[in-house]
Design a protein around this motif. Structure first.
Motif, PDB file in Angstrom:
ATOM      1  N   CYS A 260     -13.350  -7.008 -14.437  1.00  0.00           N
ATOM      2  CA  CYS A 260     -12.899  -8.173 -13.676  1.00  0.00           C
ATOM      3  C   CYS A 260     -11.813  -7.693 -12.711  1.00  0.00           C
ATOM      4  CB  CYS A 260     -12.343  -9.247 -14.599  1.00  0.00           C
ATOM      5  SG  CYS A 260     -13.583  -9.995 -15.696  1.00  0.00           S
ATOM      6  N   VAL A 261     -12.039  -7.877 -11.441  1.00  0.00           N
ATOM      7  CA  VAL A 261     -11.154  -7.346 -10.401  1.00  0.00           C
ATOM      8  C   VAL A 261     -10.376  -8.483  -9.751  1.00  0.00           C
ATOM      9  CG1 VAL A 261     -11.029  -6.014  -8.265  1.00  0.00           C
ATOM     10  CG2 VAL A 261     -12.829  -5.514  -9.934  1.00  0.00           C
ATOM     11  N   ASN A 262      -9.070  -8.291  -9.625  1.00  0.00           N
ATOM     12  CA  ASN A 262      -8.225  -9.272  -8.954  1.00  0.00           C
ATOM     13  C   ASN A 262      -7.755  -8.716  -7.615  1.00  0.00           C
ATOM     14  OD1 ASN A 262      -4.914 -10.161  -8.817  1.00  0.00           O
ATOM     15  ND2 ASN A 262      -6.448 -11.768  -8.807  1.00  0.00           N
ATOM     16  N   MET A 263      -7.826  -9.536  -6.582  1.00  0.00           N
ATOM     17  CA  MET A 263      -7.346  -9.163  -5.255  1.00  0.00           C
ATOM     18  C   MET A 263      -6.096  -9.957  -4.913  1.00  0.00           C
ATOM     19  SD  MET A 263      -7.295 -10.393  -1.848  1.00  0.00           S
ATOM     20  CE  MET A 263      -8.749 -11.218  -1.224  1.00  0.00           C
ATOM     21  N   TYR A 264      -5.121  -9.295  -4.305  1.00  0.00           N
ATOM     22  CA  TYR A 264      -3.906  -9.950  -3.825  1.00  0.00           C
ATOM     23  C   TYR A 264      -3.840  -9.747  -2.314  1.00  0.00           C
ATOM     24  CZ  TYR A 264       1.159 -10.125  -2.691  1.00  0.00           C
ATOM     25  OH  TYR A 264       2.380 -10.379  -2.118  1.00  0.00           O
ATOM     26  N   GLY A 265      -3.911 -10.831  -1.583  1.00  0.00           N
ATOM     27  CA  GLY A 265      -3.840 -10.742  -0.135  1.00  0.00           C
ATOM     28  C   GLY A 265      -3.181 -11.986   0.423  1.00  0.00           C
ATOM     29  N   MET A 266      -2.985 -11.985   1.724  1.00  0.00           N
ATOM     30  CA  MET A 266      -2.389 -13.142   2.384  1.00  0.00           C
ATOM     31  C   MET A 266      -2.812 -13.163   3.842  1.00  0.00           C
ATOM     32  SD  MET A 266       1.598 -11.847   2.401  1.00  0.00           S
ATOM     33  CE  MET A 266       1.599 -11.900   0.615  1.00  0.00           C
ATOM     34  N   THR A 267      -2.799 -14.348   4.421  1.00  0.00           N
ATOM     35  CA  THR A 267      -3.227 -14.524   5.801  1.00  0.00           C
ATOM     36  C   THR A 267      -2.448 -13.626   6.747  1.00  0.00           C
ATOM     37  OG1 THR A 267      -3.804 -16.825   5.336  1.00  0.00           O
ATOM     38  CG2 THR A 267      -3.492 -16.236   7.640  1.00  0.00           C
ATOM     39  N   GLU A 268      -1.181 -13.406   6.459  1.00  0.00           N
ATOM     40  CA  GLU A 268      -0.311 -12.675   7.373  1.00  0.00           C
ATOM     41  C   GLU A 268      -0.505 -11.163   7.306  1.00  0.00           C
ATOM     42  OE1 GLU A 268       1.560 -16.555   6.048  1.00  0.00           O
ATOM     43  OE2 GLU A 268       0.658 -14.821   5.039  1.00  0.00           O
ATOM     44  N   LEU A 269      -1.339 -10.692   6.402  1.00  0.00           N
ATOM     45  CA  LEU A 269      -1.665  -9.268   6.319  1.00  0.00           C
ATOM     46  C   LEU A 269      -3.099  -9.043   6.801  1.00  0.00           C
ATOM     47  CD1 LEU A 269      -0.165  -8.286   2.831  1.00  0.00           C
ATOM     48  CD2 LEU A 269       0.738  -7.661   5.084  1.00  0.00           C
ATOM     49  N   SER A 270      -3.415  -7.793   7.099  1.00  0.00           N
ATOM     50  CA  SER A 270      -4.775  -7.429   7.494  1.00  0.00           C
ATOM     51  C   SER A 270      -5.435  -6.536   6.446  1.00  0.00           C
ATOM     52  CB  SER A 270      -4.753  -6.707   8.846  1.00  0.00           C
ATOM     53  OG  SER A 270      -4.201  -7.532   9.842  1.00  0.00           O
ATOM     54  N   THR A 271      -4.748  -6.317   5.333  1.00  0.00           N
ATOM     55  CA  THR A 271      -5.240  -5.461   4.265  1.00  0.00           C
ATOM     56  C   THR A 271      -4.939  -6.131   2.939  1.00  0.00           C
ATOM     57  OG1 THR A 271      -4.758  -3.520   5.643  1.00  0.00           O
ATOM     58  CG2 THR A 271      -5.159  -3.110   3.311  1.00  0.00           C
ATOM     59  N   GLU A 272      -5.751  -5.838   1.924  1.00  0.00           N
ATOM     60  CA  GLU A 272      -5.607  -6.454   0.616  1.00  0.00           C
ATOM     61  C   GLU A 272      -5.217  -5.401  -0.436  1.00  0.00           C
ATOM     62  OE1 GLU A 272      -8.534  -6.649   2.418  1.00  0.00           O
ATOM     63  OE2 GLU A 272      -7.811  -8.477   3.412  1.00  0.00           O
ATOM     64  N   TYR A 273      -4.618  -5.893  -1.516  1.00  0.00           N
ATOM     65  CA  TYR A 273      -4.328  -5.070  -2.691  1.00  0.00           C
ATOM     66  C   TYR A 273      -5.305  -5.451  -3.806  1.00  0.00           C
ATOM     67  CZ  TYR A 273       0.271  -4.009  -0.627  1.00  0.00           C
ATOM     68  OH  TYR A 273       1.295  -3.603   0.198  1.00  0.00           O
ATOM     69  N   TYR A 274      -5.565  -4.511  -4.718  1.00  0.00           N
ATOM     70  CA  TYR A 274      -6.451  -4.768  -5.851  1.00  0.00           C
ATOM     71  C   TYR A 274      -5.857  -4.166  -7.120  1.00  0.00           C
ATOM     72  CZ  TYR A 274      -9.844  -5.347  -2.036  1.00  0.00           C
ATOM     73  OH  TYR A 274     -10.488  -5.738  -0.889  1.00  0.00           O
ATOM     74  N   ASP A 275      -6.233  -4.742  -8.257  1.00  0.00           N
ATOM     75  CA  ASP A 275      -5.895  -4.083  -9.509  1.00  0.00           C
ATOM     76  C   ASP A 275      -7.089  -3.255  -9.973  1.00  0.00           C
ATOM     77  OD1 ASP A 275      -7.698  -5.879 -10.623  1.00  0.00           O
ATOM     78  OD2 ASP A 275      -6.197  -7.059 -11.668  1.00  0.00           O
ATOM     79  N   LYS A 276      -6.856  -2.425 -10.989  1.00  0.00           N
ATOM     80  CA  LYS A 276      -7.918  -1.564 -11.507  1.00  0.00           C
ATOM     81  C   LYS A 276      -8.470  -2.065 -12.834  1.00  0.00           C
ATOM     82  CE  LYS A 276      -6.181   2.557  -9.142  1.00  0.00           C
ATOM     83  NZ  LYS A 276      -5.638   3.929  -9.279  1.00  0.00           N
ATOM     84  N   THR A 277      -7.754  -2.940 -13.474  1.00  0.00           N
ATOM     85  CA  THR A 277      -8.221  -3.539 -14.721  1.00  0.00           C
ATOM     86  C   THR A 277      -7.377  -4.755 -15.041  1.00  0.00           C
ATOM     87  OG1 THR A 277      -8.552  -3.209 -17.105  1.00  0.00           O
ATOM     88  CG2 THR A 277      -6.730  -2.022 -16.100  1.00  0.00           C
ATOM     89  N   ASN A 278      -7.976  -5.724 -15.711  1.00  0.00           N
ATOM     90  CA  ASN A 278      -7.242  -6.907 -16.167  1.00  0.00           C
ATOM     91  C   ASN A 278      -7.156  -6.938 -17.688  1.00  0.00           C
ATOM     92  OD1 ASN A 278      -6.410  -8.757 -13.912  1.00  0.00           O
ATOM     93  ND2 ASN A 278      -8.517  -8.344 -13.308  1.00  0.00           N
ATOM     94  N   GLU A 279      -7.248  -5.766 -18.302  1.00  0.00           N
ATOM     95  CA  GLU A 279      -7.146  -5.728 -19.766  1.00  0.00           C
ATOM     96  C   GLU A 279      -5.767  -6.143 -20.238  1.00  0.00           C
ATOM     97  OE1 GLU A 279     -10.138  -2.584 -21.558  1.00  0.00           O
ATOM     98  OE2 GLU A 279      -8.995  -1.661 -19.936  1.00  0.00           O
ATOM     99  N   THR A 280      -4.747  -5.919 -19.381  1.00  0.00           N
ATOM    100  CA  THR A 280      -3.417  -6.474 -19.632  1.00  0.00           C
ATOM    101  C   THR A 280      -2.949  -7.147 -18.349  1.00  0.00           C
ATOM    102  OG1 THR A 280      -2.305  -4.416 -18.987  1.00  0.00           O
ATOM    103  CG2 THR A 280      -2.805  -4.710 -21.333  1.00  0.00           C
TER     104      THR A 280
END
Length: 368
Positions: A260-280
């Motif tokens: 399960c992959v979570n993305m963190y982004g925002m309108t004011e950016l042009s690039t997104e961040y991701y996690d590698k696992t949601n085990e914790t």
């Protein structure tokens, strides 16, 4: 109004260099500094509100020597000023924030989406696709035709076109989820034993979990499937904790939390961040080599010690037309290679963010 020939040539050169930088995964710190300073010079020359802000901070072409010297602009400045090197009327895309605060929407202008799309595809391929070139996909969000000013709708539309197999269905239109089509796609994936990638806003996935639970429905998606959520969990935070959310995703779709992959982004950016696992949870968020993250004290703007909480600041080279340094109102702390997002600033941290915005507005109103 159109840009001058000189600016058009400089912008084209900058885009070419930036595209090459994004493609160069081995780029080092000196390369990053060189690219960041080239973008800073361009923005200082053509983005008038940003230039005034920098001058008030004493950050000029003479004093900025490395990327950390570039002053971060408070995120709410996108609601107060046109932060664009190119006149707004000459841009091809304008992504707008939701406007939930004071009903004012921040606007992020893009001359075109070439760099945005390249940034999205390059890091998405690494962090989400992994060893696969394409996935059968389904999206719990409206497509770009229905939300032309949504950066997330554009992001998901680009992702489906670049990495999807066959037709990718977008299950939401006019705030209504097409459960029949969603279930049809899930059942087809199971019948054909073809790994499936289900993408959507976190709140949309939470709504589906609730609806499926009421009907006692679960699906055993084929091995290799993934579930991808884009943040925005706060509207469901009182119903589910993050741990419960990912546990229920895993149970409902038979997809382990590690996929399960979570993305963190925002309108004011042009690039997104991701996690590698949601085990914790909360998980560590990672960015690509064309981004940097600082954690600062909101009143001093100095970096806090490693591991301590502070305000998150992003440096995104793909933001070549607006501002490459952005001070958020999010609190987090650094972890090796990434950062942990804890939530919105409160108390003195929030006051510090407000002071930063006031300083920006004072600078913008100042005469040259």
């Amino acid at each position: 109004m159109t840009v001058s020939q000189e600016q058009a040539e400089l912008q084209a050169k900058l885009k070419d260099e930036l595209a090459a930088f994004i493609a160069n995964a081995s780029a080092g710190e000196e390369d990053y500094d060189r690219m960041a300073l080239a973008i800073f010079r361009y923005q200082f020359q053509y983005n008038v509100p940003f230039r005034k802000f920098c001058q008030q901070k004493g950050k000029t072409l003479r004093t900025v020597k490395k990327w950390q010297d570039i002053p971060p602009v408070p995120i709410n400045a996108f609601k107060e000023a046109t932060l664009s090197c190119v006149p707004a009327e000459d841009t091809q895309a304008c992504f707008m924030t939701s406007g939930t605060t004071k009903k004012v929407r921040g606007k992020h202008y893009h001359p075109d989406t070439d760099i945005y799309d390249l940034s999205m595809q390059t890091f998405f391929a690494e962090m989400v696709m992994g060893d696969r070139d394409r996935f059968r996909m389904g999206v719990l969000f409206p497509d770009e035709r229905h939300m032309p000013h949504s950066s997330l709708a554009h992001y998901l539309t680009v992702g489906a076109a670049a990495f999807g197999i066959g037709e990718t269905h977008f299950y939401i239109e006019a705030d209504t989820i097409d459960y029949s089509l969603l279930e049809q796609d899930l059942e087809q994936a199971i019948a054909t034993d073809e790994p499936f990638l289900l993408l959507g806003a976190t709140y949309s996935l939470a709504m589906v979990l609730e609806a499926f639970a009421e009907r006692n429905k679960t699906y055993r998606l084929p091995e290799g499937s993934k579930v991808f959520d884009t943040g925005g969990f706060k509207s469901y935070a009182q119903k589910l904790t993050l741990d419960e959310f990912y546990d229920r995703l895993a149970a409902t779709f038979a997809v382990p939390r590690s996929r399960c992959v979570n993305m963190y982004g925002m309108t004011e950016l042009s690039t997104e961040y991701y996690d590698k696992t949601n085990e914790t949870v909360p998980s560590v968020m990672y960015g690509p080599h064309w981004m940097r993250t600082r954690i600062i004290h909101p009143l001093t703007n100095e970096d806090v010690p490693y591991g301590e909480q502070g305000i998150i600041v992003h440096y995104d080279l793909a933001n070549y037309n607006s501002v490459l340094a952005l001070q958020t109102e999010d609190v987090g702390y650094q972890r090796e290679g990434g950062f942990v997002l804890l939530g919105r600033a409160q108390g003195s941290d929030a006051k510090g963010c407000s002071i930063s915005l006031s300083e920006f507005m004072d600078a913008v109103k100042r005469n040259d």
